[in-house]
Design an enzyme around this catalytic site. Structure first.
Site, short mmCIF file in Angstrom:
data_model
loop_
_atom_site.label_atom_id
_atom_site.label_comp_id
_atom_site.label_asym_id
_atom_site.label_seq_id
_atom_site.Cartn_x
_atom_site.Cartn_y
_atom_site.Cartn_z
N ASP A 1 2.29 -3.57 0.62
CA ASP A 1 2.29 -3.07 1.79
C ASP A 1 1.01 -2.51 2.26
O ASP A 1 0.28 -1.57 1.69
CB ASP A 1 3.19 -1.86 2.16
N ASP B 1 -1.70 -4.25 -4.51
CA ASP B 1 -0.76 -3.32 -3.92
C ASP B 1 -0.18 -4.63 -2.63
O ASP B 1 -0.82 -5.50 -2.32
CB ASP B 1 -1.08 -2.30 -3.05
#
Length: 480
Positions: free
Chosen positions: A164, A162
């Site tokens: 953020d 991922d």
């Protein structure tokens, strides 16, 4: 059923060439130009009469059709002249189900038919070879098997990352602070901070994992961040998945990468809600930089974050077990590694639980998943009392029995880092002087002093920098 498209009567014209505007297997759904006939037409003009010989002029004749179906056969000039038949169209199904293996953006890459709202064999994505690229089930299975063979041959696994709050923190606006990356999207300013030790993490992981980005951000945003994180494309190449690549915008799905077998994939993401019931997930400690945090939290957040140091060692152990210990399923290895973190630890929580029954409490459930045994009361087997504050009945009783009392942060970080941290640093008399760098140094020294056989159990930190990360404690308050 088949329909034969006849060649028009050419009379005295001589057929010289057929320029086809369609291909075999192409699906016809509306009136279309089939071909252009190039013919020599006899000229009966004045010059012909004067010279008393035949003269010809070249003409082109366009052949259209409204027949719906798939092109079965295109005839040669010889066949046309012999049978007077241009081509054969399969009209057995007026809607004609395209059965080709690959589609891109809703269009068959072979016959060019738009596949929306028609019956066709189910197609699914497989890997990140291209956005909106889908394959039939059989072809996707072959692609996945080839990918697994390549991974095994190179001794690698797949690491899905991922962006953020896992690798970076971004906010909308422009920051002039050092170490901040600024960029524009649709005329708006954005600022991004890379998580500390990110490059070291990616460099060490590339030897063991084929890494891919999977973000709930847009593809434009993802490309901007990946260009900052990986400007030379040596970590991710073009392996980027965004919310634009999925029909479901609220959850992530590992089947976009591996539709049949996810045993070789591990995920690092700070949000478990987007991976419902996914056993491949390592839940990352959230990275916060552009946020107000307390002076105490600054000791292990923001610039003092070294979460990736711990997780890189976890991922190394996972990789080692897959290829050295013969456990060929990432999900099972993660279960085993999780249970080993707090194995042999018997915990009593104090000032933390408000739920009834206590087993519904987040930290109770988390500690149990990581191998600890939790009890509501201090018993003979209790090894730790974990508290938010001193002065409760349980903390007083623990001190009388010489049972270590540690701040809740010890449990929180041990679970986040997948590593049982030394308790002394988290005792209440020491917590005000908490320094995650000292803890990492102690672990390094302890790790280096072990025999090779024991070395597998405790991570080795290879960087000279030593900092750590935590997000925040539970806000749950109890009165015990």
């Amino acid at each position: 059923m088949f329909e034969i498209i006849k060649c028009p009567d050419l009379g005295n014209k001589i057929l010289r060439e057929v320029i086809w505007k369609v291909t075999v297997s192409q699906v016809i759904t509306e009136k279309i130009l089939l071909c252009v006939l190039v013919v020599d037409d006899e000229d009966y003009g004045l010059l012909t009469q004067i010279l008393n010989q035949k003269l010809y002029t070249t003409k082109k004749i366009e052949i259209h059709t409204s027949v719906i179906g798939a092109i079965e056969k295109l005839n040669t000039i010889e066949e046309i002249m012999k049978s007077n038949e241009l081509c054969t169209i399969n009209i057995s199904d007026k809607n004609h189900n395209c059965d080709h293996e690959i589609e891109y953006g809703g269009m068959c890459v072979k016959c060019g038919r738009e596949l929306e709202d028609i019956n066709l064999p189910f197609k699914l994505p497989c890997g990140v070879s291209g956005r909106n690229l889908k394959f039939t089930e059989n072809l996707a299975a072959k692609i996945e098997e080839n990918k697994k063979a390549q991974l095994i041959n190179s001794q690698k696994l797949i690491l899905v990352l991922d962006l953020d709050h896992t690798l970076i923190h971004t906010f909308q606006g422009k920051s002039q602070a050092p170490g901040i990356h600024n960029f524009l999207i649709d005329g708006n300013d954005y600022s991004t901070k890379l998580r500390p030790h990110l490059e070291t993490f990616l460099e060490s992981m590339r030897q063991m994992y084929e890494m891919c980005v999977y973000t709930m951000g847009s593809h434009n945003y993802a490309n901007q961040i990946v260009h900052i994180v990986d400007p030379e494309q040596k970590y991710f190449a073009s392996r980027v998945i965004s919310k634009d690549d999925s029909e479901n915008k609220s959850v992530k799905n590992l089947k976009l990468l591996l539709p049949f077998d996810d045993s070789m994939a591990v995920i690092l993401d700070d949000t478990y809600e987007v991976w419902p019931n996914c056993e491949n997930l390592i839940l990352a400690e959230r990275f916060l930089y552009f946020a107000e945090i307390s002076e105490f939290d600054k000791k292990f957040c923001g610039e003092n974050d070294c979460y990736l140091l711990f997780i890189s060692e976890l991922l190394k152990r996972l990789h080692n077990r897959f290829y050295s210990d013969g456990v060929n399923d990432v999900k099972q290895i993660l279960k085993d590694l999780r249970l080993e973190v707090l194995q042999g630890i018997n915990i009593v929580l104090s000032g933390v639980i408000s739920e009834i029954p206590p087993s519904n409490n987040f930290y109770w459930q988390s500690a149990s998943k990581f191998g600890a045994v939790c009890s509501n009361d201090i018993v003979e087997s209790t090894t730790h009392v974990v508290a938010k504050n001193m002065g409760t009945k349980k903390t007083k009783a623990a001190l009388e029995k010489n049972i270590p009392v540690v701040q809740l942060l010890w449990l929180h970080l041990s679970i986040s880092f997948w590593y049982k941290l030394p308790e002394d640093y988290f005792k209440f008399e020491n917590i005000s002087n908490f320094d995650i760098r000292a803890i990492v140094n102690v672990i390094k020294i302890r790790r280096n002093s072990l025999e090779n056989s024991e070395a597998q159990k405790i991570p080795k930190f290879t960087t000279s920098e030593s900092e750590s990360d935590s997000d925040s404690e539970s806000d749950a308050v109890a009165s015990d």
